[in-house]
Write an enzyme that holds these catalytic residues in place. Structure first.
Site, PDB file in Angstrom:
ATOM      1  N   GLY A   1     -28.420  24.997 -48.812  1.00 23.56           N
ATOM      2  CA  GLY A   1     -28.467  25.922 -49.937  1.00 23.56           C
ATOM      3  C   GLY A   1     -29.838  26.069 -50.556  1.00 23.56           C
ATOM      4  O   GLY A   1     -30.780  26.517 -49.911  1.00 23.56           O
TER       5      GLY A   1
ATOM      6  N   CYS B   1     -42.534  24.790 -46.801  1.00 19.66           N
ATOM      7  CA  CYS B   1     -41.882  25.899 -46.101  1.00 19.66           C
ATOM      8  C   CYS B   1     -42.811  26.557 -45.090  1.00 19.66           C
ATOM      9  O   CYS B   1     -42.621  27.721 -44.710  1.00 19.66           O
ATOM     10  CB  CYS B   1     -41.347  26.945 -47.091  1.00 19.66           C
ATOM     11  SG  CYS B   1     -40.159  26.239 -48.260  1.00 19.66           S
TER      12      CYS B   1
END
Length: 246
Positions: A180, A198
């Site tokens: 999530g 990321c």
């Protein structure tokens, strides 16, 4: 597809939970939902079982997780470095690259059968982002999206100093979701200095505390975000409080 729709979502606050323990917990719930969907294939529509839905909130001790599309070299610490930072490292089965979880970060794991809501992963991701954007708006922050990148950002319009405040990565199978989002509330941002967050090298990471100049009550943020999710997904939230130890 199950023709019987279940909008009820069981909310569970897991507290501060070890990442592996939370991952195993998710996997168990995820497998249970998948099992019901498989059973329903052999049942007539009028007797099909309702598939359950869950929304888990928690915090984790210091940990770095690498998604399926990530590069191991985006972790800038070796084993000794991880030990010094009292952090763990896992390669996991969500999408995305590397990110950090730790105390002061609100982590949300929706385990939803999207057949109960809408079967569109793109819309699912954008709806999660929208709930976070609206929650941050409650604190006077103009958050939004950066084209081509997931998650929620500040300075997303002019992008003079774009900075990510919420990372996202999900897994879906048979329209059932897991993993999530991770919203930085009072997070120690120094831990992001040991990764390429990321996989993005030219943009910063921030938190509610950093932007507002003071800590923010985690429970308050959780309540606001939970309410936003309930409205956007048209959920009927039912709360179960879970006591956990790490």
């Amino acid at each position: 597809m199950n023709t019987r729709i279940n909008k009820r979502v069981e909310f569970r606050d897991l507290g501060l939970m070890d990442y592996q323990q939370a991952w195993d917990y998710q996997e168990g719930l995820f497998a249970d939902v998948i099992s019901v969907k498989i059973q329903n294939r052999d049942l007539a529509p009028e007797v099909q079982l309702l598939t359950p839905n869950y929304l888990l909130f928690c915090q984790h001790p210091h940990v770095y997780t690498l998604g399926k599309s990530g590069k191991p070299e985006h972790l800038l610490l070796d084993t000794d470095g991880l030990d010094q930072k009292e952090a763990r490292y896992y390669r996991i089965n969500r999408g995305g690259d590397i990110t950090y979880h730790g105390p002061g970060q609100l982590v949300g794991y929706p385990i939803l059968d999207l057949d109960n809501f809408f079967t569109d992963i793109h819309r699912y991701m954008r709806t999660l982002e929208e709930a976070i954007i609206l929650t941050l708006g409650d604190y006077g922050l103009d958050a939004g999206r950066v084209q081509g990148l997931t998650g929620v950002w500040l300075d997303h319009k002019e992008q003079r100093n774009p900075r990510k405040i919420c990372a996202m990565g999900v897994k879906s199978s048979r329209w059932v979701t897991m993993h999530g989002f991770a919203l930085n509330v009072n997070t120690n941002l120094a831990y992001f200095g040991h990764i390429v967050p990321c996989g993005i090298q030219d943009k910063a990471v921030t938190s509610l505390e950093a932007e507002l100049g003071h800590p923010v009550a985690m429970d308050e943020v959780a309540q606001k975000l939970k309410a936003r999710l309930a409205v956007l997904f048209e959920m009927e939230l039912e709360e179960t409080r879970i006591q956990s130890t790490i």
